[in-house]
Design an enzyme around this catalytic site. Sequence first.
Site, PDB file in Angstrom:
ATOM      1  N   HIS A 163       0.852  -1.100  -0.085  1.00  0.00           N
ATOM      2  CA  HIS A 163       0.211   0.002   0.045  1.00  0.00           C
ATOM      3  C   HIS A 163       0.911   1.292  -0.152  1.00  0.00           C
ATOM      4  O   HIS A 163       0.477   2.276  -0.683  1.00  0.00           O
ATOM      5  CB  HIS A 163      -0.906  -0.127   1.358  1.00  0.00           C
TER       6      HIS A 163
ATOM      7  N   CYS B 147      -5.148  -0.457 -19.258  1.00  0.00           N
ATOM      8  CA  CYS B 147      -4.904  -0.016 -18.221  1.00  0.00           C
ATOM      9  C   CYS B 147      -3.803  -0.564 -17.289  1.00  0.00           C
ATOM     10  O   CYS B 147      -3.632  -0.026 -16.133  1.00  0.00           O
ATOM     11  CB  CYS B 147      -6.272   0.520 -17.218  1.00  0.00           C
TER      12      CYS B 147
HETATM   13  C1  PEP Z   1      -4.220  -4.771 -13.759  1.00  0.00           C
HETATM   14  O1  PEP Z   1      -4.399  -5.769 -13.322  1.00  0.00           O
HETATM   15  O2  PEP Z   1      -3.743  -4.504 -15.039  1.00  0.00           O
HETATM   16  C2  PEP Z   1      -4.890  -3.567 -13.034  1.00  0.00           C
HETATM   17  C3  PEP Z   1      -5.018  -2.366 -13.978  1.00  0.00           C
HETATM   18  O3  PEP Z   1      -5.339  -3.826 -11.966  1.00  0.00           O
HETATM   19  P1  PEP Z   1      -4.427  -3.811 -10.770  1.00  0.00           P
HETATM   20  O4  PEP Z   1      -3.227  -3.461 -11.205  1.00  0.00           O
HETATM   21  O5  PEP Z   1      -5.230  -2.782  -9.893  1.00  0.00           O
HETATM   22  O6  PEP Z   1      -4.727  -5.187 -10.385  1.00  0.00           O
END
Ligand code: PEP
Length: 746
Positions: A363, A676
């Site tokens: 975190h 993303c």
């Molecule tokens: C991912 O898995 O690429 C994502 C954007 O989510 P997180 O990194 O929060 O798991």
Amino acid sequence: MAESLESESRKLLGRLRDTMADEAAGQARLDKITHLTADSMKTEVCSIYLFRDEETLELCATEGLNPEAVHETRMKMGEGLVGRVARTSKIVNTADAPSARGFRYMPETGEEIYSSFLGVPIQRLGEKLGVLVVQSKEQREYTADEIYALEVVAMVLAEMTELGAFVGEGAAMKARHTQAVMFRGGVGQEGGAMGHVWLHEPRVVVTNLVSDDPEAERQRLHEAVDTLRVGVDEMLADAHGDKDQIDVLEAYRMFANSKGWMRRMEEDISRGLSAEAAVEKEQSQARARMQQVTDAYLRDRLHDLDDLSNRLLRILTGQGRETGSDMPSDPILIARNIGPAELLEYGRSLKGVVLEEGSVGSHAAIVARALAIPLVIHADRITNEALNGDQILVDGEQGIVHLRPDDSVVGAFRDKMAMQAKAQERYASIRDKDCVTKDGTRVHLTMNAGLMADLPSLNSSGAEGVGLFRTELQFLLRNQMPKRTELADIYARVLDASGGKRVVFRTLDIGSDKVLPYMKPQDEPNPALGWRAIRVALDRPGVMRMQLQALIRGAKGRPLSIMFPFIAQYEEFVRGRAEVHKVLARERRLGHAVPEKIEIGAMLETPSLAFAPNRFFDEVEFISIGGNDLKQFFFAADRENERVRRRYDTLNVSFLSFLQSIVARCDDTGTHLSFCGEDAGRPIEALCLAAIGIRNLSMRPASIGPVKSLLMRYDLSEVRNVIDTARLQGEQSVRQMVMEYLRNNG
Ligand code: PEP
Ligand code: MG
């Protein structure tokens, strides 16, 4: 313990203290200490070996061995009996040294005539400084009392080293905490920073090591421990049922009441140590043990003991947390570890953060990323080395930290920073321009966010919106489940700050590495493949409904985009969507305003979803590829595991082909697609993603400039040709060929 031994020990420590007070140079002090120790312990030999560098020990002073060997005799860590003490941090006590395992004869020292050998480590708070040895002709093992006495001397030596007692003309050692040190750690958040050290937990410097009045010291210790106990009880009363905090505090209480701990410290005091020196001696030994235990639970408990010792030292010395006003103007925070809330409290005043522990997915790392503060993790032992105010350079690109750097390093680093600043100027100049590639393709660049602290970046970076708002951060940063009204308020403020730009709220994505402090931890064999994200939400819909309500209320009638994480099959999307409609209907019934438009999307993070039935692609309003998770499942390589994390290239042709198949399905069904994961923020990766047809990329705000700048300079169809050619040629990854193309084309 015999009274005479105690008083002998006190006498010796008293004399050591006097050598400290003498104006003598470092070497003279060391010589005197070996003489006094041999005399007091009635041994023929006493020698001090100190580390020259991390691997080499050097005989720095001796009484009894050949004086010519001083500064000549050296050994590697692990070599001979002395090297063994250094490597294992354990005592070697033998009546017949020449026959002992690992004995190495050093002819220049003349030590062959000595039979018995006792070596104890000289260490300070887990840091190995050297080895203290006594030897005798008589064949005998040393008694427990003698071992103890030598350990006390070693402890005082360690503290004197810390205080720079052995530095000077003909110096045995260089002054500590003045040399340049480089640390190689891991990248927590990219970026470079120059500044000065600010220790999260300032080290306590113990200057009065020795005392002639054991009774008074014992009294001081007892009073301090009483104060400590009261403090722990108060903290327990304030813990309000926070299970993790209570566990730690209970451990504190156990140690604070531990008879063994108290008894050992009292014995140390009887030997002539001051109360604080006794605390530190026990702390040093606990740290040495900490480095050897592998059991996570035990390590945690030793950490607790370490924290408790620090508290006790602060009480005894009156040195507390230094006030904020002393903080340098360009602080770089150094800590063993830090919680997200504490890091947020420091906020943007920090130029950088360096942690001894930490992990990429922690975190604290998430917060550092949100605040765009360079972060280096796993900088081993930096809290031992750094002092408040030391100059420090943090290279978050390489995971390297330079403490007290030489001028040449500072110069090179300055140049690098200047180049980066120039690049920033270039990015600022294109900030308000659309990202259009040379062939005229429009690529939309949005940012990832999760905290209110992120939102100012929306304007400064030129992001077109928030492509991923990780809502779990609001849940992770608290000690209890946030309330609906609190969340609604936050979501409303996020939308206010977005000034009408689209914000995609991802519903709570917990489980795997994201564990809520107030939820019962799941004992799962493989949490990344376990009960997480939408799976938790559908099994326990209460929290998701509360969050959906908060989102709808926060929208106050404005358009709302909601995205479900970790959808592995169509049915999960259908059930999530049904929840949204249920909550919407309820809100209407209650007379609340509902969003004028609501979009419901899914994250594609498991390969299975790429093969979902057509109706999924027809019905879902948008898809965002969570590349971090998708890649870990595609290659079966844990994103949190340093050993395998970087093993497979995102530009591997198999992965790119897979992504292309997703693009094709979305094109066929007219489904809005974005990407993303972290890779979207890496310029070369972003260029390739755009070249295979992804038109929306969501990334860290700091990446928008570099990505836009690169994309605007290239023709996507040409890059696509390079990718296709690499594939045809049987390359494993297209990276080499794409890089070559970029080099050849400016
Ligand atoms: C991912 O898995 O690429 C994502 C954007 O989510 P997180 O990194 O929060 O798991
Ligand atoms: Mg994910």
